[in-house]
Design an enzyme around this catalytic site. Sequence first.
Site, mmCIF file in Angstrom:
data_model
loop_
_atom_site.group_PDB
_atom_site.id
_atom_site.type_symbol
_atom_site.label_atom_id
_atom_site.label_comp_id
_atom_site.label_asym_id
_atom_site.label_seq_id
_atom_site.Cartn_x
_atom_site.Cartn_y
_atom_site.Cartn_z
ATOM 1 N N LYS A 1 3.519 51.882 91.554
ATOM 2 C CA LYS A 1 3.404 52.163 92.984
ATOM 3 C C LYS A 1 3.869 53.572 93.316
ATOM 4 O O LYS A 1 3.209 54.293 94.062
ATOM 5 C CB LYS A 1 4.241 51.158 93.805
ATOM 6 C CG LYS A 1 3.832 49.709 93.628
ATOM 7 C CD LYS A 1 4.592 48.781 94.578
ATOM 8 C CE LYS A 1 6.086 48.742 94.336
ATOM 9 N NZ LYS A 1 6.462 48.141 93.042
ATOM 10 N N ARG B 1 9.083 43.762 101.071
ATOM 11 C CA ARG B 1 9.215 42.960 99.852
ATOM 12 C C ARG B 1 9.199 41.473 100.129
ATOM 13 O O ARG B 1 9.165 40.678 99.203
ATOM 14 C CB ARG B 1 10.537 43.304 99.152
ATOM 15 C CG ARG B 1 10.491 44.644 98.478
ATOM 16 C CD ARG B 1 11.691 44.815 97.573
ATOM 17 N NE ARG B 1 11.611 46.123 96.922
ATOM 18 C CZ ARG B 1 12.513 46.587 96.089
ATOM 19 N NH1 ARG B 1 13.560 45.848 95.796
ATOM 20 N NH2 ARG B 1 12.377 47.757 95.541
ATOM 21 N N ARG C 1 12.188 53.900 80.329
ATOM 22 C CA ARG C 1 12.395 54.919 81.360
ATOM 23 C C ARG C 1 13.839 55.439 81.326
ATOM 24 O O ARG C 1 14.771 54.692 81.114
ATOM 25 C CB ARG C 1 12.086 54.323 82.734
ATOM 26 C CG ARG C 1 11.954 55.376 83.815
ATOM 27 C CD ARG C 1 11.779 54.757 85.177
ATOM 28 N NE ARG C 1 10.424 54.256 85.398
ATOM 29 C CZ ARG C 1 9.990 53.816 86.579
ATOM 30 N NH1 ARG C 1 10.779 53.812 87.617
ATOM 31 N NH2 ARG C 1 8.766 53.379 86.710
ATOM 32 N N ARG D 1 18.976 53.460 83.858
ATOM 33 C CA ARG D 1 19.549 52.886 85.072
ATOM 34 C C ARG D 1 19.930 51.423 84.848
ATOM 35 O O ARG D 1 19.260 50.710 84.089
ATOM 36 C CB ARG D 1 18.547 52.993 86.226
ATOM 37 C CG ARG D 1 18.632 54.306 86.975
ATOM 38 C CD ARG D 1 17.519 54.488 87.970
ATOM 39 N NE ARG D 1 17.118 53.230 88.614
ATOM 40 C CZ ARG D 1 16.069 53.106 89.408
ATOM 41 N NH1 ARG D 1 15.303 54.151 89.647
ATOM 42 N NH2 ARG D 1 15.760 51.961 89.951
ATOM 43 N N ARG E 1 14.410 40.999 88.136
ATOM 44 C CA ARG E 1 13.636 41.610 89.233
ATOM 45 C C ARG E 1 12.233 41.023 89.297
ATOM 46 O O ARG E 1 11.680 40.830 90.380
ATOM 47 C CB ARG E 1 13.557 43.136 89.046
ATOM 48 C CG ARG E 1 14.876 43.848 89.375
ATOM 49 C CD ARG E 1 14.887 45.254 88.823
ATOM 50 N NE ARG E 1 13.986 46.153 89.538
ATOM 51 C CZ ARG E 1 13.606 47.350 89.071
ATOM 52 N NH1 ARG E 1 14.037 47.770 87.898
ATOM 53 N NH2 ARG E 1 12.792 48.107 89.774
#
Length: 221
Positions: A13, A88, A127, A162, A173
Amino acid sequence: MRIVLLGPPGAGKGTVARLLSSGSGAVQISTGDILRGAVQAGTPLGREARGCMDRGELVPDNLIIGIMEERLRGPDCRKGFLLDGFPRTISQATALRELLGRLDITLDLAVNMVVPRDVILDRLTTRRTCSNPDCQEIFNLKTRPPAEGARCTECGAPVVQRDDETVDAISRRLEIYNEKSSPLVEFYAQEGLLFTTTSLTKEESLKDITEALGQAPRSTR
Ligand SMILES: [Zn+2]
């Protein structure tokens, strides 16, 4: 161009929003960036948000919606906006519809980005993010590795994984997404705004969305 981008974490996104933004002047509004800003500033709401994000949970509506309203009232949003990571939940989507109604703003499209789970896990666990708060450059161990010694190529600070991009946090998530966010697809279908893309590259996703915008009845471009 006024778009809501739907899809699980790692669907792309943010990448697609950045590309659409640079081509149109519409502002990319990422809940994640806004929240991380509040966390770094150490405000009471930021500290509250931090606890949620560390646990891989959603941040409460009242906190996000207040920040979102201020942002949408900004003069730079007149050319349009791309909401990346908001709404969300159905209650957020309802609050957003009410807010846009008050501001006399009409959405063009709600884009649903569908990406398989294994692709998402691979994208997110590789990432890395620059630890310098003023930089926050994003890297990927496979496609865009940091400099030697796990350093940022832009500012030289160490890059880090992270807390919400470990395998456990991502699995959590995705569970939350399936439970709370996937009903948004039906919500926007009923609004007559839904467009679904299953493309896995940013170029193809961008092409799909641009074509859909051209066909959207209320499109402004
Ligand atoms: Zn950096």
